[in-house]
Design an enzyme around this catalytic site. Structure first.
Site, mmCIF file in Angstrom:
data_model
loop_
_atom_site.group_PDB
_atom_site.id
_atom_site.type_symbol
_atom_site.label_atom_id
_atom_site.label_comp_id
_atom_site.label_asym_id
_atom_site.label_seq_id
_atom_site.Cartn_x
_atom_site.Cartn_y
_atom_site.Cartn_z
ATOM 1 N N GLN A 167 49.950 75.299 91.643
ATOM 2 C CA GLN A 167 49.564 76.165 92.215
ATOM 3 C C GLN A 167 48.043 76.721 91.217
ATOM 4 O O GLN A 167 49.310 77.718 90.473
ATOM 5 C CB GLN A 167 50.525 77.500 92.726
ATOM 6 C CG GLN A 167 50.070 78.063 93.416
ATOM 7 C CD GLN A 167 50.724 79.211 94.795
ATOM 8 O OE1 GLN A 167 51.362 80.051 93.618
ATOM 9 N NE2 GLN A 167 51.068 78.975 95.790
ATOM 10 N N TYR A 189 47.324 88.091 96.239
ATOM 11 C CA TYR A 189 46.324 88.229 95.103
ATOM 12 C C TYR A 189 44.641 88.089 95.376
ATOM 13 O O TYR A 189 44.375 88.149 96.784
ATOM 14 C CB TYR A 189 46.722 86.878 94.718
ATOM 15 C CG TYR A 189 48.809 87.445 94.213
ATOM 16 C CD1 TYR A 189 49.029 88.537 93.164
ATOM 17 C CD2 TYR A 189 49.784 86.673 94.758
ATOM 18 C CE1 TYR A 189 50.280 88.707 92.917
ATOM 19 C CE2 TYR A 189 50.814 86.801 94.272
ATOM 20 C CZ TYR A 189 51.236 87.558 93.474
ATOM 21 O OH TYR A 189 52.632 87.999 93.084
ATOM 22 N N ARG A 249 47.545 78.257 100.393
ATOM 23 C CA ARG A 249 47.828 78.903 100.941
ATOM 24 C C ARG A 249 47.351 80.168 101.097
ATOM 25 O O ARG A 249 47.281 80.488 100.838
ATOM 26 C CB ARG A 249 49.282 79.280 99.260
ATOM 27 C CG ARG A 249 50.849 79.652 100.179
ATOM 28 C CD ARG A 249 51.638 79.767 99.525
ATOM 29 N NE ARG A 249 52.761 79.053 100.041
ATOM 30 C CZ ARG A 249 54.153 79.651 100.259
ATOM 31 N NH1 ARG A 249 54.428 80.591 98.727
ATOM 32 N NH2 ARG A 249 55.651 79.653 100.139
ATOM 33 N N ARG A 262 63.879 80.319 97.435
ATOM 34 C CA ARG A 262 65.169 80.344 97.306
ATOM 35 C C ARG A 262 66.400 79.247 97.439
ATOM 36 O O ARG A 262 67.493 79.258 96.416
ATOM 37 C CB ARG A 262 65.730 81.945 98.001
ATOM 38 C CG ARG A 262 64.887 82.911 97.241
ATOM 39 C CD ARG A 262 64.558 84.359 98.426
ATOM 40 N NE ARG A 262 64.289 84.133 99.523
ATOM 41 C CZ ARG A 262 64.628 84.906 100.710
ATOM 42 N NH1 ARG A 262 64.749 86.068 100.888
ATOM 43 N NH2 ARG A 262 63.983 84.509 101.531
HETATM 44 C C1 LIG Z 1 61.591 83.791 92.982
HETATM 45 C C2 LIG Z 1 60.047 84.076 93.557
HETATM 46 C C3 LIG Z 1 59.770 83.628 93.485
HETATM 47 C C4 LIG Z 1 58.446 83.389 94.062
HETATM 48 N N1 LIG Z 1 56.541 83.509 93.170
HETATM 49 C C5 LIG Z 1 55.742 82.307 94.381
HETATM 50 C C6 LIG Z 1 54.601 82.412 93.163
HETATM 51 O O1 LIG Z 1 54.537 82.026 92.112
HETATM 52 N N2 LIG Z 1 53.791 81.188 94.544
HETATM 53 C C7 LIG Z 1 54.037 82.310 95.802
HETATM 54 O O2 LIG Z 1 52.422 81.464 96.558
HETATM 55 N N3 LIG Z 1 55.180 82.330 96.690
HETATM 56 C C8 LIG Z 1 55.846 83.314 95.815
HETATM 57 N N4 LIG Z 1 57.238 82.941 96.100
HETATM 58 C C9 LIG Z 1 57.337 83.506 97.801
HETATM 59 C C10 LIG Z 1 57.827 81.744 98.397
HETATM 60 O O3 LIG Z 1 57.033 80.687 97.592
HETATM 61 C C11 LIG Z 1 58.143 81.962 99.391
HETATM 62 O O4 LIG Z 1 57.174 81.873 100.417
HETATM 63 C C12 LIG Z 1 58.833 82.974 99.925
HETATM 64 O O5 LIG Z 1 59.934 83.474 98.907
HETATM 65 C C13 LIG Z 1 59.981 82.845 101.177
HETATM 66 O O6 LIG Z 1 60.297 81.108 101.325
HETATM 67 P P1 LIG Z 1 62.127 81.417 101.081
HETATM 68 O O7 LIG Z 1 62.663 82.574 102.250
HETATM 69 O O8 LIG Z 1 62.591 79.948 101.210
HETATM 70 O O9 LIG Z 1 62.582 82.045 99.867
HETATM 71 C C14 LIG Z 1 58.531 83.654 95.778
HETATM 72 C C15 LIG Z 1 59.750 83.586 96.079
HETATM 73 C C16 LIG Z 1 60.409 83.760 95.069
HETATM 74 C C17 LIG Z 1 61.755 84.153 95.306
#
Ligand SMILES: Cc1cc2nc3c(=O)[nH]c(=O)nc-3n(C[C@H](O)[C@H](O)[C@H](O)COP(=O)(O)O)c2cc1C
Length: 358
Positions: free
Chosen positions: A96, A175, A222, A315
């Site tokens: 990414q 971002y 994305r 998560r």
């Molecule tokens: C610890 C953590 C770090 C994340 N870092 C990024 C990232 O680097 N790039 C991104 O596009 N989304 C990032 N996200 C968002 C996740 O990709 C995702 O869209 C969001 O957590 C919702 O999905 P979930 O309900 O399955 O956790 C991050 C989420 C978490 C929990």
């Protein structure tokens, strides 16, 4: 389960439709990925597709401590250990590509963060010295914007050298590219602001540069339509994101990756079109990944009804390296520990047990 059936993503055969969503974990000392990160990703090669954590395309593109970059040879060598380990475990991994824009802090690189316009997010950010207010960013000049496009192009090339299977352009979550897209953060009056076509210009020019390196069928994008985190807002998300998605459709990309805003009601307008993923389906003809608060059943429903082709889990993947197998047998899931999401070492990173180990 349809979620566990293989999926043909261009020339790549994914072993299932479960995507490990990108997650920043801030465990790359000196901004260089290494063996610990390789172990973590290889454990999760059970996914049909892994999207790496955001990897910054330049020094100024970094917003947080200990995030791995992809702009130096040392960083490329670090990522090579990760891709080798993932491939040895029969996984597929995209990088990414990330520029944080205003979501940064001088403590990370010694400079004022940059943005389309000099508007502060009005939030605090994680720094090596704890949470601190994000300063007002500096507006990028036209020459600097050309430089940003070049940084993405070089990063795409570096990702190839590092052995990735493709790249995902990070246009989501407040971002830099998202800051250019949305009206709340982009007040420019030149060719990169104003009309929706001008606000989408940087995203599209970055994607074109990256496509030249990889071919569009190895490039994903994305987007997080209507996301309000990081102080983001848009006057008309359906118009803004509908335009961007339609324009992206023309390239024949590997996929469009949509962050759902299901946890809250979608912003005005998006609810009327059924939310971000449905908006994407109505204008984008290629593969769609949807992500955001999915569980086994809602993900299966999403792919069974063809609302999306693949589903991203963040998560739950963090805490369950064998997530597809747990879905297959209907097993309970490990709970993620928020205290170890960002920073630290192996604890809360590579020590979540699989079913076999539990
Ligand atoms: C610890 C953590 C770090 C994340 N870092 C990024 C990232 O680097 N790039 C991104 O596009 N989304 C990032 N996200 C968002 C996740 O990709 C995702 O869209 C969001 O957590 C919702 O999905 P979930 O309900 O399955 O956790 C991050 C989420 C978490 C929990």
């Amino acid at each position: 389960m349809r979620l566990l059936q293989p999926y043909q993503l261009g020339s790549l055969t994914l072993k299932n439709r479960v995507v490990m969503a990108p997650m920043t974990r801030s465990r790359a000392p000196e901004h260089v990925a290494g063996d610990l990160n390789a172990t973590y990703y290889a454990q999760r090669a059970t996914a049909g597709l892994i999207v790496s954590e955001g990897t910054q395309v330049s020094e100024l593109g970094a917003g947080y401590p200990w995030t791995p970059g992809i702009h130096t040879d040392e960083q490329v060598a670090g990522w090579r250990t990760v891709t080798d380990a993932v491939h040895a475990a029969d996984g597929v991994i995209f990088a990414q590509l990330w520029h944080v824009g205003r979501m940064g802090h001088p403590s990370v690189h010694g400079e004022t963060p940059v943005a389309p316009s000099a508007i502060a997010p009005g939030e605090d950010i994680f720094t090596p010295d704890g949470m601190q207010p994000i300063p007002t960013p500096r507006e990028l000049s036209l020459g600097e914007i050309a430089g940003v496009i070049e940084q993405f192009r070089i990063a795409a090339q570096q990702a190839k050298t590092a052995g990735f299977d493709g790249v995902e352009v990070h246009g989501a979550n407040g971002y830099l590219l998202d800051q250019f897209l949305q009206t709340g953060t982009n007040k420019r009056t030149d060719g990169y602001g104003g009309s929706v076509a001008d606000r989408a210009r940087l995203l599209l020019e970055v994607v074109e540069a990256v496509n030249e390196v990889w071919g569009a069928d190895r490039v994903g994008v994305r987007l997080s339509p209507g996301g309000t985190f990081s102080g983001m807002s848009d006057d008309d998300p359906v118009d803004t994101f509908g335009h961007a998605m339609k324009a992206l459709d023309a390239y024949g990309l590997a996929y469009l990756h949509i962050v759902e805003t299901s946890q809250t009601l979608p912003p005005v307008g998006l609810d009327e079109v059924g939310g971000p993923t449905r908006l994407a389906r109505s204008v984008f003809s290629g593969t769609i990944i949807t992500a955001g608060e999915y569980d086994r059943d809602s993900a299966e429903e999403a792919v069974a009804t063809e609302a999306a082709d693949l589903v991203g889990f963040a998560r739950q993947y963090l805490a369950n390296p064998d997530l597809p197998e747990r879905f297959r047998v209907g097993a309970d899931l490990n709970e993620g520990d928020q205290a170890t999401f960002y920073g630290g070492g192996a604890e809360g990173y590579t020590d979540y047990p699989t079913l076999d180990e539990a």
